[in-house]
Design a protein around this motif. Sequence first.
Motif, PDB file in Angstrom:
ATOM      1  N   UNK A 209     -28.242  -5.715 -72.559  1.00  0.00           N
ATOM      2  CA  UNK A 209     -29.069  -6.519 -71.660  1.00  0.00           C
ATOM      3  C   UNK A 209     -28.344  -7.797 -71.257  1.00  0.00           C
ATOM      4  N   UNK A 210     -27.638  -8.389 -72.213  1.00  0.00           N
ATOM      5  CA  UNK A 210     -26.888  -9.611 -71.944  1.00  0.00           C
ATOM      6  C   UNK A 210     -25.484  -9.341 -71.406  1.00  0.00           C
ATOM      7  N   UNK A 211     -25.142  -8.071 -71.228  1.00  0.00           N
ATOM      8  CA  UNK A 211     -23.838  -7.730 -70.660  1.00  0.00           C
ATOM      9  C   UNK A 211     -22.684  -7.875 -71.624  1.00  0.00           C
ATOM     10  N   UNK A 212     -22.939  -7.739 -72.915  1.00  0.00           N
ATOM     11  CA  UNK A 212     -21.887  -7.870 -73.921  1.00  0.00           C
ATOM     12  C   UNK A 212     -21.242  -6.505 -74.151  1.00  0.00           C
ATOM     13  N   UNK A 213     -20.427  -6.105 -73.188  1.00  0.00           N
ATOM     14  CA  UNK A 213     -19.736  -4.815 -73.236  1.00  0.00           C
ATOM     15  C   UNK A 213     -18.228  -5.047 -73.102  1.00  0.00           C
ATOM     16  N   UNK A 214     -17.600  -5.620 -74.108  1.00  0.00           N
ATOM     17  CA  UNK A 214     -16.167  -5.933 -74.006  1.00  0.00           C
ATOM     18  C   UNK A 214     -15.302  -4.684 -74.077  1.00  0.00           C
ATOM     19  N   UNK A 215     -14.089  -4.810 -73.553  1.00  0.00           N
ATOM     20  CA  UNK A 215     -13.115  -3.714 -73.664  1.00  0.00           C
ATOM     21  C   UNK A 215     -11.835  -4.251 -74.279  1.00  0.00           C
ATOM     22  N   UNK A 216     -11.280  -3.473 -75.166  1.00  0.00           N
ATOM     23  CA  UNK A 216     -10.062  -3.868 -75.883  1.00  0.00           C
ATOM     24  C   UNK A 216      -8.859  -3.763 -74.967  1.00  0.00           C
ATOM     25  N   UNK A 217      -7.970  -4.755 -75.042  1.00  0.00           N
ATOM     26  CA  UNK A 217      -6.717  -4.764 -74.301  1.00  0.00           C
ATOM     27  C   UNK A 217      -5.549  -4.735 -75.290  1.00  0.00           C
ATOM     28  N   UNK A 218      -4.333  -4.671 -74.769  1.00  0.00           N
ATOM     29  CA  UNK A 218      -3.153  -4.565 -75.624  1.00  0.00           C
ATOM     30  C   UNK A 218      -3.044  -5.729 -76.611  1.00  0.00           C
TER      31      UNK A 218
END
Length: 316
Positions: A209-218
């Motif tokens: 709901x708060x948009x806390x959808x991080x994606x892992x980077x190198x």
Amino acid sequence: MQDSHQSIREQVLRGIALNRVPGYHFSGNFLDFSFDHVSAESARLSLDAGPHCIGADGQISFGAVAILADLTLATSIRAQLDSAARLATVTMSLQFTGAPFSRRLYSEGSFDGFFVGGAERLGTSHVRISAEPSAGERELVGFGTGSFMAIAPPKGMVLAPVPFRRRGHEPVDLPAPDSLDATERAILRAADRTLAQSSRDGEAFIDAFWGLRPRKLAAGASCVTKNAPHIGNRVGHAQGGIQIALAAATASAALSPTWGLSTITASFVSPGEGARLRARSRIIHKGRLTAVIRTQITRPDKRVVLDVVSNHVHRV
């Protein structure tokens, strides 16, 4: 699952109804914090666990904990001022014990004083947060400090006193769909989209709901969230606790799940304005037992909103 979704949707509508009383913000009304005690010396708040605020790990969401800390720290200072005063978060540092955010959370804040000789009033306070276990005494889960600047509201805006509601306040009638204004309809649409997505993808409602959808980077992680009314504060900027939650989620995504957040220290640089906020985390150090992550949140105009350093501990 359907019962849980209905309960969450009703909580959103309840938050919308409570938000019609001026002086507060939707996220606080949605989480329905209880202001158990407010005086010139201290403030005590609490938060009950529920389907609307439980994260993927089965605990109360870190974002809800961060908002609880933010409100408790600010309330301790606001008690020295007019109850309608606007306080801008300047710094916040929170340290955690690793104990779970379970059942009911209690926070206790105390005013420490104002900066001497400042052009405006910069107040500082400290907070301790504990959890109610299934049996026995409360367990300390975290503690920290914060500083807040008393500033004027945006031009043309008059702020009402914060309604210090306590647990068990009068029942609230859920608003009818045709009574919602444009902002309220946007909040409900965001909730309905999230409920549909979380049902399909198995996500926890509150973080999605708060948009806390991080994606892992190198060498770190990134997360972009929509800056909308459901994460706004009293003047429409992104709420400080949610900003810290965005930074914490992104920093944690830079590491594997075997790492736990132990400390987060944030400096608020500029208002959380713009259509979207972007968090970028970079690993500064990753050893055998501890790690350090630097995270910045920026607006669409590239201006830094929040600058954060977090410490993480490798779990057993």
